[in-house]
Design an enzyme around this catalytic site. Sequence first.
Site, PDB file in Angstrom:
ATOM      1  CB  SER A   1     -12.441 -13.840  29.049  1.00 22.41           C
ATOM      2  OG  SER A   1     -11.067 -13.547  29.195  1.00 22.41           O
TER       3      SER A   1
ATOM      4  CE  LYS B   1      -8.538 -16.131  29.255  1.00 27.36           C
ATOM      5  NZ  LYS B   1      -8.509 -14.670  29.484  1.00 27.36           N
TER       6      LYS B   1
ATOM      7  CB  SER C   1     -10.056 -11.484  31.320  1.00 25.46           C
ATOM      8  OG  SER C   1     -11.156 -11.073  30.571  1.00 25.46           O
TER       9      SER C   1
HETATM   10  N1  GLN Z   1     -14.809  -8.455  30.325  1.00 27.24           N
HETATM   11  C1  GLN Z   1     -14.007  -7.579  29.524  1.00 27.24           C
HETATM   12  C2  GLN Z   1     -14.452  -7.664  28.095  1.00 27.24           C
HETATM   13  O1  GLN Z   1     -15.398  -8.303  27.837  1.00 27.24           O
HETATM   14  C3  GLN Z   1     -12.561  -7.916  29.688  1.00 27.24           C
HETATM   15  C4  GLN Z   1     -12.075  -8.975  28.791  1.00 27.24           C
HETATM   16  C5  GLN Z   1     -10.649  -9.332  29.017  1.00 27.24           C
HETATM   17  O2  GLN Z   1      -9.984  -8.799  29.914  1.00 27.24           O
HETATM   18  N2  GLN Z   1     -10.151 -10.194  28.172  1.00 27.24           N
HETATM   19  O3  GLN Z   1     -13.869  -7.092  27.237  1.00 27.24           O
END
Ligand code: GLN
Length: 517
Positions: free
Chosen positions: A159, A84, A183
């Site tokens: 994400s 990632k 994410s």
């Molecule tokens: N979708 C969540 C957010 O927007 C989680 C993001 C993440 O885990 N990095 O914060």
Amino acid sequence: MTDLPTDLTRATAAVLAEALASKTISSVELTQAHLDRIEAVDGAVHAYLHVDHEGALAAARGIDDRRSSREALGVLAGVPIAVKDVMATRGLPTTCGSKMLEGWIPPYDATVVTKLREAGLPILGKTNMDEFAMGSSTEHSAYGPSHNPWDLERIPGGSGGGSSSVLASFQSPLATGTDTGGSIRQPAAVTATVGTKPTYGGVSRYGLVALASSLDQAGPCGRTVLDTALLHAVMGGHDPMDSTSIDAPVPAVVEAARRADVKGLRIGVVKELGGEGYQAGVRSRFEESVQLLVDLGAEVVEVSCPNFEYALAAYYLILPSEASSNLAKFDAMRYGMRVLPEGVDAPSAEQVMSATRDAGFGPEVKRRIILGTYALSSGYYDAYYGSAQKVRTLIAQDFDAAFGQVDVLVSPTAPTTAFKLGDKLDDPMAMYLNDIATIPANLAGVPGMSLPSGLAEEDGLPVGFQILAPAMQDDRLYAVGAALEGALTDRWGGPILDGIPDLPSAGAAGSSNAKGA
Ligand code: GLN
């Protein structure tokens, strides 16, 4: 040993590791097969932001040479991986999905990356993500979204949607992720892949671009529970470079995945995570999986965690607060981008900073910086940030009480299957609601896993099953996950991901996106 498929990109990491160890295949051959697959399909999926052909092949050659000279190698040595883009990689671009870091080539590796290199995993490239890991769809990536290989018009989750779509389109057998609010788990859920958010502190955060430091956790992504465990064992462990790293051995995740046993285990269905607001097909796949666990000999009870209701609200105060502070370092002086304000002769540092942050950050990042700065400002701190921290404690207490009654908790991972690209982009609240079931684990620091539980009958799209365990009991996720995966493989007549349609291949002009077997 399971048979090695003719198309190496279809094999699990566990099978590939055995084939490498027995010299049935070489790492160069395997890495090249994945680079060819990337060439053929990533134009349509857009899972990678950067592919490192030469670096991956050089690493593969190095491993093959070491194996020829009979060096003792790690289990996954020679199995390629995708990383990632939130993780610093020496000599390889690291953008975190942001224009702000465009062109940044880190001078050092994140500890996780060091561990991957030391274990001999060739790095194929860096995967797409929402900018600074803020989002649930990759639509906030400054480089454009990734597409769900199940249906290219749908989101691959976020994400870490680059990592999930890499796996679901067979462009890498393994990938890394980070999970601040879901994410790793939500992208796994909507692509029929597996992902684990380890116990907070179980995997080093050193060298990760920080989003919210008290919530961020790096973890493994794979196509099977065992593959994910093998990677977890490589990534995890104490790191003196991360002050929140736990000084204890990695839980016995691989052994647990091989054991795949739930007999006599007490499993709690979280009353607050399910029901209303969850798509019908998500609920039915969940209930079916719970029944399979009962059939396997687990004892299932309903458990109430009343404060989970406030998790999302608390998260969206704590996360922006920490993010606004972490992102203050992008000041146009130290990293990446620098934009000079237009029409100003001798701009001040503040003017350069402001012009750069205006041009470099996307709308979601700006939204959260403003929210966080507001929540932390004097006069509001106690009302917002302080209250959110109190809620966080209540949620941790809910977990403690629940784990007093049961060994693991379960729920659907996400309330819906993958939605269409564009559907929630203009509605931040709707986007945030995707993480309603995953966020409590981050607030409490406990480990969680998502694995595929089947396809929803109404749209034929993947549904994720979430397992949560007490801190440092990550092995329980793998024992339960592997047992359920076995039962579901029988139920579906093979791995759920086998039902994915073929992708249009750049090499095969005119090939259709027909439904596969
Ligand atoms: N979708 C969540 C957010 O927007 C989680 C993001 C993440 O885990 N990095 O914060």
